[in-house]
Design a protein around this motif. Sequence first.
Motif, PDB file in Angstrom:
ATOM      1  N   LEU A  82     -25.077  28.805 -16.605  1.00 53.31           N
ATOM      2  CA  LEU A  82     -26.051  29.266 -17.548  1.00 53.31           C
ATOM      3  C   LEU A  82     -26.003  30.525 -18.065  1.00 53.31           C
ATOM      4  CD1 LEU A  82     -28.875  28.891 -19.113  1.00 53.31           C
ATOM      5  CD2 LEU A  82     -30.021  30.188 -17.006  1.00 53.31           C
ATOM      6  N   GLY A  83     -25.497  31.334 -17.033  1.00 51.33           N
ATOM      7  CA  GLY A  83     -24.937  32.758 -17.363  1.00 51.33           C
ATOM      8  C   GLY A  83     -23.779  32.989 -18.325  1.00 51.33           C
ATOM      9  N   GLN A  84     -22.794  32.017 -18.262  1.00 47.85           N
ATOM     10  CA  GLN A  84     -21.714  31.690 -19.054  1.00 47.85           C
ATOM     11  C   GLN A  84     -22.166  31.390 -20.546  1.00 47.85           C
ATOM     12  OE1 GLN A  84     -18.058  30.014 -17.607  1.00 47.85           O
ATOM     13  NE2 GLN A  84     -19.261  29.476 -15.762  1.00 47.85           N
ATOM     14  N   ALA A  85     -23.022  30.244 -20.454  1.00 45.85           N
ATOM     15  CA  ALA A  85     -23.535  29.892 -21.656  1.00 45.85           C
ATOM     16  C   ALA A  85     -24.484  30.925 -22.484  1.00 45.85           C
ATOM     17  CB  ALA A  85     -24.475  28.587 -21.200  1.00 45.85           C
ATOM     18  N   LEU A  86     -25.212  31.601 -21.908  1.00 51.95           N
ATOM     19  CA  LEU A  86     -25.836  32.268 -22.609  1.00 51.95           C
ATOM     20  C   LEU A  86     -25.085  33.651 -23.206  1.00 51.95           C
ATOM     21  CD1 LEU A  86     -29.172  33.385 -23.503  1.00 51.95           C
ATOM     22  CD2 LEU A  86     -29.157  34.519 -21.279  1.00 51.95           C
ATOM     23  N   ALA A  87     -24.016  34.026 -22.156  1.00 50.17           N
ATOM     24  CA  ALA A  87     -23.160  35.184 -22.591  1.00 50.17           C
ATOM     25  C   ALA A  87     -22.351  34.780 -23.764  1.00 50.17           C
ATOM     26  CB  ALA A  87     -22.337  35.223 -21.445  1.00 50.17           C
ATOM     27  N   TRP A  88     -21.890  33.531 -23.775  1.00 48.93           N
ATOM     28  CA  TRP A  88     -21.307  32.981 -25.168  1.00 48.93           C
ATOM     29  C   TRP A  88     -22.190  32.809 -26.397  1.00 48.93           C
ATOM     30  CZ3 TRP A  88     -21.015  29.649 -28.949  1.00 48.93           C
ATOM     31  CH2 TRP A  88     -19.666  29.150 -29.738  1.00 48.93           C
ATOM     32  N   LYS A 109     -16.862  31.637 -12.057  1.00 51.64           N
ATOM     33  CA  LYS A 109     -18.014  31.527 -12.848  1.00 51.64           C
ATOM     34  C   LYS A 109     -18.359  33.118 -13.294  1.00 51.64           C
ATOM     35  CE  LYS A 109     -19.738  27.265 -11.566  1.00 51.64           C
ATOM     36  NZ  LYS A 109     -21.114  26.512 -10.984  1.00 51.64           N
ATOM     37  N   LEU A 110     -18.233  33.734 -12.139  1.00 55.31           N
ATOM     38  CA  LEU A 110     -18.816  35.348 -12.292  1.00 55.31           C
ATOM     39  C   LEU A 110     -17.824  36.008 -13.297  1.00 55.31           C
ATOM     40  CD1 LEU A 110     -19.642  36.370  -8.878  1.00 55.31           C
ATOM     41  CD2 LEU A 110     -21.180  35.449 -10.633  1.00 55.31           C
ATOM     42  N   ASP A 111     -16.375  35.536 -13.130  1.00 52.15           N
ATOM     43  CA  ASP A 111     -15.148  36.470 -13.831  1.00 52.15           C
ATOM     44  C   ASP A 111     -15.368  35.966 -15.388  1.00 52.15           C
ATOM     45  OD1 ASP A 111     -14.288  37.636 -11.780  1.00 52.15           O
ATOM     46  OD2 ASP A 111     -12.687  36.006 -11.571  1.00 52.15           O
ATOM     47  N   ARG A 112     -15.795  34.664 -15.398  1.00 50.06           N
ATOM     48  CA  ARG A 112     -16.071  34.284 -17.057  1.00 50.06           C
ATOM     49  C   ARG A 112     -17.309  34.881 -17.757  1.00 50.06           C
ATOM     50  NH1 ARG A 112     -13.724  33.505 -21.331  1.00 50.06           N
ATOM     51  NH2 ARG A 112     -14.210  31.981 -22.784  1.00 50.06           N
ATOM     52  N   ILE A 113     -18.333  35.103 -16.929  1.00 48.04           N
ATOM     53  CA  ILE A 113     -19.476  36.006 -17.515  1.00 48.04           C
ATOM     54  C   ILE A 113     -19.141  37.113 -17.938  1.00 48.04           C
ATOM     55  CG2 ILE A 113     -21.707  36.916 -16.990  1.00 48.04           C
ATOM     56  CD1 ILE A 113     -22.078  34.318 -15.078  1.00 48.04           C
ATOM     57  N   ARG A 114     -18.309  37.964 -16.927  1.00 46.55           N
ATOM     58  CA  ARG A 114     -17.928  39.282 -17.436  1.00 46.55           C
ATOM     59  C   ARG A 114     -17.048  39.349 -18.609  1.00 46.55           C
ATOM     60  NH1 ARG A 114     -16.777  39.485 -11.638  1.00 46.55           N
ATOM     61  NH2 ARG A 114     -18.199  40.594 -10.722  1.00 46.55           N
ATOM     62  N   ALA A 115     -16.124  38.363 -18.773  1.00 46.14           N
ATOM     63  CA  ALA A 115     -15.317  38.054 -19.940  1.00 46.14           C
ATOM     64  C   ALA A 115     -15.944  37.776 -21.069  1.00 46.14           C
ATOM     65  CB  ALA A 115     -14.074  37.075 -19.496  1.00 46.14           C
ATOM     66  N   LEU A 116     -16.828  37.197 -21.335  1.00 47.84           N
ATOM     67  CA  LEU A 116     -17.978  37.026 -22.367  1.00 47.84           C
ATOM     68  C   LEU A 116     -18.781  38.073 -22.792  1.00 47.84           C
ATOM     69  CD1 LEU A 116     -18.773  33.356 -21.513  1.00 47.84           C
ATOM     70  CD2 LEU A 116     -17.385  34.012 -23.406  1.00 47.84           C
ATOM     71  N   GLY A 306     -20.468  19.466 -15.723  1.00 50.20           N
ATOM     72  CA  GLY A 306     -19.930  20.937 -15.696  1.00 50.20           C
ATOM     73  C   GLY A 306     -18.258  20.951 -14.869  1.00 50.20           C
ATOM     74  N   SER A 307     -17.588  21.853 -15.271  1.00 46.89           N
ATOM     75  CA  SER A 307     -16.062  21.686 -14.769  1.00 46.89           C
ATOM     76  C   SER A 307     -15.710  23.416 -14.246  1.00 46.89           C
ATOM     77  CB  SER A 307     -15.072  21.383 -15.485  1.00 46.89           C
ATOM     78  OG  SER A 307     -14.958  22.168 -16.729  1.00 46.89           O
ATOM     79  N   ASN A 308     -16.782  24.102 -14.102  1.00 44.19           N
ATOM     80  CA  ASN A 308     -16.349  25.670 -13.488  1.00 44.19           C
ATOM     81  C   ASN A 308     -16.663  25.489 -12.199  1.00 44.19           C
ATOM     82  OD1 ASN A 308     -16.374  26.999 -16.321  1.00 44.19           O
ATOM     83  ND2 ASN A 308     -18.236  26.115 -16.481  1.00 44.19           N
ATOM     84  N   VAL A 309     -15.338  25.436 -11.439  1.00 37.79           N
ATOM     85  CA  VAL A 309     -15.131  25.511 -10.114  1.00 37.79           C
ATOM     86  C   VAL A 309     -13.993  26.418  -9.641  1.00 37.79           C
ATOM     87  CG1 VAL A 309     -13.651  23.612 -10.215  1.00 37.79           C
ATOM     88  CG2 VAL A 309     -14.685  23.728  -8.157  1.00 37.79           C
ATOM     89  N   ASP A 310     -14.202  26.930  -8.492  1.00 37.21           N
ATOM     90  CA  ASP A 310     -13.148  27.883  -8.084  1.00 37.21           C
ATOM     91  C   ASP A 310     -12.018  27.078  -7.607  1.00 37.21           C
ATOM     92  OD1 ASP A 310     -12.596  30.691  -6.461  1.00 37.21           O
ATOM     93  OD2 ASP A 310     -11.952  29.116  -4.852  1.00 37.21           O
ATOM     94  N   PRO A 311     -10.938  27.309  -7.998  1.00 36.08           N
ATOM     95  CA  PRO A 311      -9.603  26.347  -7.723  1.00 36.08           C
ATOM     96  C   PRO A 311      -9.452  26.422  -6.436  1.00 36.08           C
ATOM     97  CG  PRO A 311      -9.021  28.244  -9.723  1.00 36.08           C
ATOM     98  CD  PRO A 311     -10.505  28.434  -8.973  1.00 36.08           C
ATOM     99  N   ASP A 312      -9.310  27.343  -5.500  1.00 39.21           N
ATOM    100  CA  ASP A 312      -9.298  27.329  -4.208  1.00 39.21           C
ATOM    101  C   ASP A 312     -10.109  26.466  -3.497  1.00 39.21           C
ATOM    102  OD1 ASP A 312      -7.191  28.894  -4.503  1.00 39.21           O
ATOM    103  OD2 ASP A 312      -8.121  30.915  -4.019  1.00 39.21           O
TER     104      ASP A 312
END
Length: 323
Positions: A82-88, A109-116, A306-312
Amino acid sequence: MQRTRFDTARIRAARQMIDPVFLDSPLYPCEALEPGLGCAVSVKLETANPVRSFKARGTEVVASLLVAGGPRAAVCASAGNLGQALAWSGRSRGLDITVVAPHVAPAAKLDRIRALGARLELVDGDIEAARERAVTVARDEGIRLVEDSLDIETCEGAATIGLELVDSSAGYDAVLVALGGGALATGVGHVMKALSPRVEVICVQPLGAPAMTHSWRQRRVTTTESTDTIADGVAGRHPIAAVLDDLLLVADDAVLVRETSIIMAMRMLVEHAGLVVEPSAALGIAAILEDRERFAGRHVVTIVCGSNVDPDAYHRWVTDLPS
């Protein structure tokens, strides 16, 4: 149908507020999954968009209404999507967005929120602690509090997925929907019951985060003290009464699935469909794995949300599970 907070005309109107990049997501039969599941499965792919989840359908509606009149700033609590979506949605409309998230939320997910471009505030605890902090931020700063599932706009945005399912010619007889706060389940469920009532609406939640499912079964809000699941996107503890009221009218069933089934479903989706998904998006397949007899010979649709998953973490889950 009994009265709910939803209105089908408003849901149709919501499509006009949503950037087309989030609409008409792919829907296709995935024949490679059939041998392992014993039924025909179609995939509604809500990850092929800029935020890789269905959440932007709802935030697009919220942000459009804010631009039309209201504060030019908003805050939400989010485990990430939701955070990513609202940021976008906010960035594209010049809104100031704050996202409050648990510090244990997936780093990707957190990194992407910041990036947006959103302001990100991390809190100790889980999503419920983040919600409490978001309420305080909204009050202190005089900005719009976006509450996923409680705000009908988030549900109406998600409900546009239901319109697309109804308009398709897939010929399915059941739809499997991830159940967390309830925006996706109530939105899609409303459209199904209003426009295609023969389709069974089955909600799926992890056994380690069962609050909404227990509430649906007991027909009253039931909370839990904690959650224990890798499916962070649906790991709420305090169901919203108004959302439960809607869910009781549109869900035919609500089931709980084990963590091992979620992980096996993630593995099947990458091996047989080429889809890297987050745990919440694998809940539908997990439900089939746990009750093959129920779905045998049927044609079901699962919403890959959704597909926002930590790669490790993803690599660890999918590769470490015994064959």
